[in-house]
Design a protein around this motif. Structure first.
Motif, PDB file in Angstrom:
ATOM      1  N   VAL A 126      -6.916   2.316  -2.078  1.00 44.40           N
ATOM      2  CA  VAL A 126      -8.085   1.540  -2.503  1.00 44.40           C
ATOM      3  C   VAL A 126      -7.668   0.437  -3.470  1.00 44.40           C
ATOM      4  O   VAL A 126      -8.148  -0.702  -3.387  1.00 44.40           O
ATOM      5  CB  VAL A 126      -9.139   2.457  -3.134  1.00 44.40           C
ATOM      6  N   ALA A 127      -6.758   0.754  -4.395  1.00 46.98           N
ATOM      7  CA  ALA A 127      -6.308  -0.247  -5.366  1.00 46.98           C
ATOM      8  C   ALA A 127      -5.570  -1.397  -4.689  1.00 46.98           C
ATOM      9  O   ALA A 127      -5.676  -2.553  -5.112  1.00 46.98           O
ATOM     10  CB  ALA A 127      -5.412   0.419  -6.412  1.00 46.98           C
ATOM     11  N   ALA A 128      -4.826  -1.085  -3.631  1.00 44.95           N
ATOM     12  CA  ALA A 128      -4.061  -2.119  -2.920  1.00 44.95           C
ATOM     13  C   ALA A 128      -4.900  -2.847  -1.876  1.00 44.95           C
ATOM     14  O   ALA A 128      -4.482  -3.905  -1.374  1.00 44.95           O
ATOM     15  CB  ALA A 128      -2.842  -1.491  -2.251  1.00 44.95           C
ATOM     16  N   ARG A 129      -6.058  -2.325  -1.563  1.00 39.65           N
ATOM     17  CA  ARG A 129      -6.883  -2.854  -0.475  1.00 39.65           C
ATOM     18  C   ARG A 129      -7.178  -4.347  -0.575  1.00 39.65           C
ATOM     19  O   ARG A 129      -7.094  -5.072   0.432  1.00 39.65           O
ATOM     20  CB  ARG A 129      -8.190  -2.059  -0.445  1.00 39.65           C
ATOM     21  N   PRO A 130      -7.495  -4.884  -1.765  1.00 38.64           N
ATOM     22  CA  PRO A 130      -7.779  -6.328  -1.842  1.00 38.64           C
ATOM     23  C   PRO A 130      -6.589  -7.212  -1.494  1.00 38.64           C
ATOM     24  O   PRO A 130      -6.763  -8.400  -1.200  1.00 38.64           O
ATOM     25  CB  PRO A 130      -8.189  -6.534  -3.313  1.00 38.64           C
TER      26      PRO A 130
END
Length: 253
Positions: A126-130
């Motif tokens: 989720v943290a890397a998603r952007p």
């Protein structure tokens, strides 16, 4: 031209040059990738020193996967070095010593193991998603959770949860083009292994049981599998566990 030419990768878990994560970073750079590492706390200086042993020294960004502020800041910190990511390697695991006694372990010990060793896969994704490219890849490292192994105890339960998390992430991130796969490596003499009491139980039997044989000090086979999954060579594979264990998973007792 390598199979990761032009790829931008975030790699967690590099603490020593004997780690699978270090070998993944090394092979990835040799195959053309730009690599960013993560670390935190007292380990940060160690990771920074180890990063200088790579073919190209890699930057290290702060990330404690149990700290929501770190997770929220990850994209900004990574953007200081690359403009996006094509792949992420999850090589994180921890369990308190109490978690290696199945019947006596406290919930405090078990919950710590589950948060760091299982839930963190979702947190990191989720943290890397952007930052993830349209056809990105998340790869994690596991130890086959199909069995109740000697001495592994609640870490084995955490790995079972980890493998389930990967399947659900594959479901939810697939429509965005992100693949999620795991590599199940056989036992290796890493820092993580040294923290497992009774690890010798694996060391003594695995090489004998593996049809292909097994070198407890050779992290390259597992690293190559990770690099292949981080590349474009598996464009329609997700939710998969690739065994790199000399064949032990396929053998009877």
């Amino acid at each position: 031209m390598g199979i990761l030419d032009g790829k931008r990768l975030l790699i967690t878990g590099v603490l020593t040059d004997a780690s699978i994560a270090f070998r993944v970073a090394q092979v990835a750079q040799q195959e053309g990738a730009t690599v960013v590492l993560t670390s935190f706390g007292r380990q940060m200086r160690i990771t920074q020193a180890i990063a200088r042993r790579l073919p190209q020294p890699a930057p290290v960004v702060q990330l404690d996967v149990s700290d929501q502020e770190d997770l929220d800041a990850l994209a900004e910190r990574v953007r200081e070095h690359v403009d996006g990511l094509d792949g992420v390697l999850h090589s994180i695991g921890f369990a308190p010593q109490g978690a290696f006694d199945f019947m006596a372990a406290s919930w405090e010990d078990v919950s710590a193991a589950l948060q760091i060793s299982s839930y963190s896969l979702k947190s990191l994704a989720v943290a890397a998603r952007p930052l993830m490219a349209e056809r990105g890849s998340v790869v994690g490292l596991t130890f086959d959770a199909s069995f109740a192994w000697p001495v592994y105890d609640w870490m084995g339960v955490a790995k079972a949860a980890f493998e389930s998390v990967a399947r659900y992430l594959a479901r939810d991130l697939g429509p965005e083009g992100t693949r999620v796969n795991l590599v199940s490596a056989g036992p290796l003499r890493t820092m993580a292994a040294k923290s497992i009491p009774g690890f010798e139980a694996f060391e003594n039997s695995w090489p004998e049981r593996a049809p292909l044989g097994w070198d407890l000090a050779d992290t390259e086979p597992a690293a190559r599998a990770c690099v292949a999954l981080l590349s474009d060579w598996f464009p329609a594979t997700t939710g998969e566990i690739v065994h790199v264990d000399g064949g032990v998973h396929a053998m009877g007792s």
